[in-house]
Scaffold this motif. Structure first.
Motif: not given
Length: 102
Positions: A10-34
């Motif tokens: 909200d303050a204009g720093d998107y890095g932490a949110l982007g990292e959080l989303i990327a980690r969640a996507m990687e975890d889901n790929l590794n746990r469910f898709i792969v």
């Protein structure tokens, strides 16, 4: 963690949110898709093989002790296969015969 990342975004720093989303996507790929795409003998990260019985840490320890057939890549990630985990699961519940004193 999520709320902090949202506040920072909200303050204009998107890095932490982007990292959080990327980690969640990687975890889901590794746990469910792969695991569902890979065949039973294809080497995949241990995170893709963890389940209710074996956590990633438990599988890593088994691999390090030589009880689970696995390899550690140059990237430091341990990999194994569904077939190897099933073999480990079957052997884990068997007791080795006690040696008798002669």
């Amino acid at each position: 963690m999520y709320l902090t990342a949202m506040r920072r975004a909200d303050a204009g720093d998107y890095g932490a949110l982007g990292e959080l989303i990327a980690r969640a996507m990687e975890d889901n790929l590794n746990r469910f898709i792969v695991p569902n795409v890979a065949g039973p003998v294809r080497m995949v990260p241990l995170a893709a093989l963890a389940d209710d019985e074996f956590t990633v840490q438990a599988l890593r320890q088994a691999a390090q002790r030589g009880r689970l057939s696995a390899v550690q890549g140059a990237d430091g990630v341990w990999r194994s296969s569904k077939k190897s985990v099933e073999a480990y699961r079957a052997s884990k519940h068997k007791r080795s015969p006690k040696k008798s004193g002669a």
